[in-house]
Write a protein that holds these residues in place. Sequence first.
Motif, PDB file in Angstrom:
ATOM      1  N   GLU A   3       0.813  -1.564  -0.145  1.00 48.90           N
ATOM      2  CA  GLU A   3       0.221   0.132  -0.159  1.00 48.90           C
ATOM      3  C   GLU A   3       0.692   1.088  -0.326  1.00 48.90           C
ATOM      4  O   GLU A   3       0.484   1.816  -0.407  1.00 48.90           O
ATOM      5  N   ILE A   4       1.653   1.323   0.516  1.00 53.31           N
ATOM      6  CA  ILE A   4       2.856   2.444   0.583  1.00 53.31           C
ATOM      7  C   ILE A   4       3.209   2.452  -0.582  1.00 53.31           C
ATOM      8  O   ILE A   4       3.684   3.589  -1.379  1.00 53.31           O
ATOM      9  N   LEU A   5       4.105   1.487  -1.052  1.00 52.90           N
ATOM     10  CA  LEU A   5       4.059   1.612  -2.618  1.00 52.90           C
ATOM     11  C   LEU A   5       3.839   2.326  -3.760  1.00 52.90           C
ATOM     12  O   LEU A   5       4.049   2.885  -4.620  1.00 52.90           O
ATOM     13  N   PHE A   6       2.525   1.708  -3.738  1.00 54.04           N
ATOM     14  CA  PHE A   6       0.776   2.089  -3.950  1.00 54.04           C
ATOM     15  C   PHE A   6       1.250   3.359  -3.998  1.00 54.04           C
ATOM     16  O   PHE A   6       1.022   4.406  -4.825  1.00 54.04           O
ATOM     17  N   VAL A   7       0.491   4.186  -2.771  1.00 53.39           N
ATOM     18  CA  VAL A   7       0.519   5.251  -3.034  1.00 53.39           C
ATOM     19  C   VAL A   7       1.486   6.451  -3.306  1.00 53.39           C
ATOM     20  O   VAL A   7       1.648   7.252  -3.541  1.00 53.39           O
ATOM     21  N   LEU A   8       3.416   5.825  -2.860  1.00 50.18           N
ATOM     22  CA  LEU A   8       4.232   6.783  -3.108  1.00 50.18           C
ATOM     23  C   LEU A   8       4.125   6.794  -5.377  1.00 50.18           C
ATOM     24  O   LEU A   8       4.677   7.950  -5.424  1.00 50.18           O
ATOM     25  N   PHE A   9       3.567   5.441  -5.595  1.00 48.15           N
ATOM     26  CA  PHE A   9       3.773   5.561  -6.948  1.00 48.15           C
ATOM     27  C   PHE A   9       2.366   6.478  -7.319  1.00 48.15           C
ATOM     28  O   PHE A   9       2.611   6.876  -8.489  1.00 48.15           O
ATOM     29  N   ALA A  10       1.864   6.255  -6.605  1.00 52.47           N
ATOM     30  CA  ALA A  10       0.911   7.215  -7.755  1.00 52.47           C
ATOM     31  C   ALA A  10       0.431   8.863  -6.691  1.00 52.47           C
ATOM     32  O   ALA A  10       0.390   9.633  -8.082  1.00 52.47           O
ATOM     33  N   VAL A  11       1.705   9.005  -5.761  1.00 51.95           N
ATOM     34  CA  VAL A  11       1.342  10.434  -5.836  1.00 51.95           C
ATOM     35  C   VAL A  11       3.100  10.984  -6.806  1.00 51.95           C
ATOM     36  O   VAL A  11       3.244  12.534  -7.354  1.00 51.95           O
ATOM     37  N   ALA A 102      -9.759  14.447  -2.815  1.00 53.97           N
ATOM     38  CA  ALA A 102      -9.660  14.169  -1.453  1.00 53.97           C
ATOM     39  C   ALA A 102     -11.327  13.206  -1.317  1.00 53.97           C
ATOM     40  O   ALA A 102     -11.680  12.345  -0.564  1.00 53.97           O
ATOM     41  N   GLY A 103     -12.193  13.430  -1.854  1.00 51.09           N
ATOM     42  CA  GLY A 103     -13.722  12.975  -2.205  1.00 51.09           C
ATOM     43  C   GLY A 103     -13.671  11.555  -2.474  1.00 51.09           C
ATOM     44  O   GLY A 103     -14.123  10.567  -2.120  1.00 51.09           O
ATOM     45  N   VAL A 104     -12.845  11.331  -3.405  1.00 46.82           N
ATOM     46  CA  VAL A 104     -12.060   9.804  -4.251  1.00 46.82           C
ATOM     47  C   VAL A 104     -11.525   9.229  -2.399  1.00 46.82           C
ATOM     48  O   VAL A 104     -11.656   7.768  -1.853  1.00 46.82           O
ATOM     49  N   LEU A 105     -10.686   9.684  -2.425  1.00 45.30           N
ATOM     50  CA  LEU A 105      -9.563   9.683  -1.221  1.00 45.30           C
ATOM     51  C   LEU A 105     -10.267   9.016  -0.036  1.00 45.30           C
ATOM     52  O   LEU A 105     -10.406   8.042   1.080  1.00 45.30           O
ATOM     53  N   GLY A 106     -11.625  10.124   0.687  1.00 42.39           N
ATOM     54  CA  GLY A 106     -12.009  10.046   1.661  1.00 42.39           C
ATOM     55  C   GLY A 106     -13.029   8.688   1.288  1.00 42.39           C
ATOM     56  O   GLY A 106     -13.745   7.852   2.164  1.00 42.39           O
ATOM     57  N   GLN A 107     -13.947   8.548   0.066  1.00 43.22           N
ATOM     58  CA  GLN A 107     -14.921   7.230  -0.231  1.00 43.22           C
ATOM     59  C   GLN A 107     -14.137   6.152  -0.134  1.00 43.22           C
ATOM     60  O   GLN A 107     -14.805   5.352   0.761  1.00 43.22           O
ATOM     61  N   ALA A 108     -12.845   6.308  -0.239  1.00 48.61           N
ATOM     62  CA  ALA A 108     -12.078   4.747  -0.694  1.00 48.61           C
ATOM     63  C   ALA A 108     -12.021   4.413   0.939  1.00 48.61           C
ATOM     64  O   ALA A 108     -11.675   3.374   1.533  1.00 48.61           O
ATOM     65  N   PHE A 109     -11.149   6.024   1.965  1.00 51.22           N
ATOM     66  CA  PHE A 109     -11.201   4.907   3.244  1.00 51.22           C
ATOM     67  C   PHE A 109     -12.112   5.288   4.540  1.00 51.22           C
ATOM     68  O   PHE A 109     -12.374   4.264   4.971  1.00 51.22           O
ATOM     69  N   TRP A 110     -13.172   5.905   3.923  1.00 49.20           N
ATOM     70  CA  TRP A 110     -14.232   6.143   5.241  1.00 49.20           C
ATOM     71  C   TRP A 110     -15.556   5.644   4.353  1.00 49.20           C
ATOM     72  O   TRP A 110     -16.823   6.230   5.051  1.00 49.20           O
ATOM     73  N   GLY A 111     -15.668   6.298   3.297  1.00 46.73           N
ATOM     74  CA  GLY A 111     -16.943   5.922   2.603  1.00 46.73           C
ATOM     75  C   GLY A 111     -17.363   3.747   2.958  1.00 46.73           C
ATOM     76  O   GLY A 111     -17.194   3.512   3.108  1.00 46.73           O
ATOM     77  N   ALA A 112     -18.837   4.153   1.671  1.00 44.57           N
ATOM     78  CA  ALA A 112     -19.713   2.851   1.469  1.00 44.57           C
ATOM     79  C   ALA A 112     -18.783   2.231   1.108  1.00 44.57           C
ATOM     80  O   ALA A 112     -18.271   2.281   0.309  1.00 44.57           O
ATOM     81  N   SER A 113     -19.298   0.732   1.434  1.00 46.93           N
ATOM     82  CA  SER A 113     -17.899  -0.490   1.128  1.00 46.93           C
ATOM     83  C   SER A 113     -18.145  -0.768  -0.380  1.00 46.93           C
ATOM     84  O   SER A 113     -17.931  -1.726  -0.609  1.00 46.93           O
TER      85      SER A 113
END
Length: 175
Positions: A3-11, A102-113
Amino acid sequence: MTEILFVLFAVVALGGAFGVVLSRTPVASLLFMVATLASVAGIYVLFEAHFLAAIQVLVYAGAIMVLFLFVIMLLNLGHDYRADLKYGLWSLLALVVAGLTAGVLGQAFWGASDTGFRGDGAAVAAALDAAVREQGAAGVIAEPLFTDYVVAFELMGLLLLVAIVAAVVLAKPKT
């Protein structure tokens, strides 16, 4: 760790994409694009799509970027820079992109499953593994590419050819 590598590559990919658009020189935009394509190849490796990662590096980050560099050098795009958009529009675009991210990340972490995907992921993965064992990774990619998507594949080649011819015509000195 994945997950850390994915976030790093995405950034890196997002930063490179912004660098391509916001850069003042074509060569700097090209280098940002190489960084973006390399980070996308890293994401492919994380998804265990090694063939796509190799093609991404060889074809896009290698051949296409060299072609773009030659076109930039052929056109002699110099340092004469003139902004065609106002900076207010760039800040508005940055605000919209930041809000959507921010909306996509919020949906991914705290949104509906419920993501809207109705298929069984394990069944799809098992079918894909069986196809890879039967045809190989290149065969699984090549079969739909040269049957279902052959027109799009040929049109992309034609589009690249037209771009090269147009660059040569534009760079030709007027007599």
